[in-house]
Design a protein around this motif. Structure first.
Motif, mmCIF file in Angstrom:
data_model
loop_
_atom_site.group_PDB
_atom_site.id
_atom_site.type_symbol
_atom_site.label_atom_id
_atom_site.label_comp_id
_atom_site.label_asym_id
_atom_site.label_seq_id
_atom_site.Cartn_x
_atom_site.Cartn_y
_atom_site.Cartn_z
ATOM 1 N N SER A 127 -16.947 -16.717 20.111
ATOM 2 C CA SER A 127 -16.433 -17.221 18.841
ATOM 3 C C SER A 127 -17.546 -17.874 18.013
ATOM 4 N N VAL A 128 -18.501 -18.522 18.683
ATOM 5 C CA VAL A 128 -19.649 -19.099 17.974
ATOM 6 C C VAL A 128 -20.477 -17.978 17.362
ATOM 7 N N LEU A 129 -20.731 -16.936 18.141
ATOM 8 C CA LEU A 129 -21.510 -15.801 17.642
ATOM 9 C C LEU A 129 -20.810 -15.115 16.476
ATOM 10 N N ASP A 130 -19.484 -14.966 16.570
ATOM 11 C CA ASP A 130 -18.717 -14.350 15.476
ATOM 12 C C ASP A 130 -18.804 -15.204 14.209
ATOM 13 N N ALA A 131 -18.727 -16.521 14.358
ATOM 14 C CA ALA A 131 -18.818 -17.416 13.192
ATOM 15 C C ALA A 131 -20.202 -17.324 12.558
ATOM 16 N N TRP A 132 -21.234 -17.266 13.378
ATOM 17 C CA TRP A 132 -22.591 -17.135 12.848
ATOM 18 C C TRP A 132 -22.770 -15.803 12.131
ATOM 19 N N ALA A 133 -22.192 -14.748 12.687
ATOM 20 C CA ALA A 133 -22.281 -13.428 12.041
ATOM 21 C C ALA A 133 -21.567 -13.464 10.693
ATOM 22 N N ALA A 134 -20.398 -14.118 10.632
ATOM 23 C CA ALA A 134 -19.647 -14.214 9.380
ATOM 24 C C ALA A 134 -20.405 -15.031 8.338
ATOM 25 N N ASP A 135 -21.193 -16.012 8.786
ATOM 26 C CA ASP A 135 -21.973 -16.847 7.868
ATOM 27 C C ASP A 135 -23.292 -16.196 7.450
ATOM 28 N N GLY A 136 -23.598 -15.031 8.024
ATOM 29 C CA GLY A 136 -24.830 -14.335 7.667
ATOM 30 C C GLY A 136 -26.068 -14.883 8.358
ATOM 31 N N ASP A 137 -25.888 -15.500 9.521
ATOM 32 C CA ASP A 137 -27.020 -16.065 10.251
ATOM 33 C C ASP A 137 -27.865 -15.011 10.961
ATOM 34 N N PHE A 138 -27.320 -13.811 11.146
ATOM 35 C CA PHE A 138 -28.060 -12.747 11.803
ATOM 36 C C PHE A 138 -28.623 -11.806 10.749
ATOM 37 N N VAL A 139 -29.938 -11.885 10.543
ATOM 38 C CA VAL A 139 -30.596 -11.096 9.505
ATOM 39 C C VAL A 139 -30.885 -9.685 10.004
ATOM 40 N N GLN A 140 -31.387 -9.564 11.223
ATOM 41 C CA GLN A 140 -31.704 -8.259 11.797
ATOM 42 C C GLN A 140 -30.587 -7.833 12.735
#
Length: 180
Positions: free
Chosen positions: A136-149
């Motif tokens: 769920s933390v990873l999903d939230a980060w993905a939704a916030d655009g924290d993963f550039v690559q």
């Protein structure tokens, strides 16, 4: 000749009165001190350099020996070096354990709002909460655009736990003081 005996009746009462007066004077003095005394802070009570958050001050070497022991605790770490930036709101640091393990630090919205510019190989004082890494933390980060690559999510999954930094303060490398 008859010896005249002087009477000492009442002489003992004056000593009792003086004793009571002395006790009252000491009690009044202690009360006055308690009202006008200014509390002092010991060096251990001072806030860490540049970080105002109330958190357990943890030595980075001690933190490195077992980060999982600090999960769900608010801590303050001093002099944490940015090894590599990771997306717009996170970075990797290297723990001082035997394997020089990489450790993930994610900036909270409050830390992002403070707009401290992260520079590689620069030390920072951090204060925040250690959390376990979950999907769920990873999903939230993905939704916030924290993963550039595209492989950033996979790299973040490597972390078992991470520090969600609420406050970040730059530390001057030459003096060890904030605001380099």
């Amino acid at each position: 000749m008859a010896a005249l005996v002087k009477s000492r009746v009442g002489a003992g009462h004056v000593g009792t009165l003086l004793m009571v007066a002395a006790f009252l004077a000491v009690a009044g003095f202690l009360y006055w001190l308690s009202q006008v005394a200014v509390p002092t802070e010991s060096p251990d009570d001072e806030a860490p350099r540049g970080v105002d958050d109330e958190g357990l001050l943890v030595d980075f070497a001690e933190f490195s020996t077992g980060t999982d022991a600090y999960v769900d605790q608010t801590i303050t770490l001093r002099g944490v070096t940015v090894t590599q930036k990771f997306g717009p709101h996170a970075f990797w640091t290297t723990l001082s354990d035997e394997g020089n393990t990489s450790y993930l630090v994610h900036l909270s919205a409050a830390a992002i709002a403070d707009s401290v510019e992260l520079v590689a190989n620069a030390p920072y004082d951090l204060s925040g909460t250690v959390h376990s890494m979950t999907d769920s933390v990873l999903d939230a980060w993905a939704a916030d655009g924290d993963f550039v690559q595209e492989n950033d999510r996979f790299l973040a999954e490597y972390a078992i736990d991470f520090l969600e930094a609420a406050q970040v303060a730059a530390v001057g490398p030459e003096t060890g003081t904030p605001g380099a």
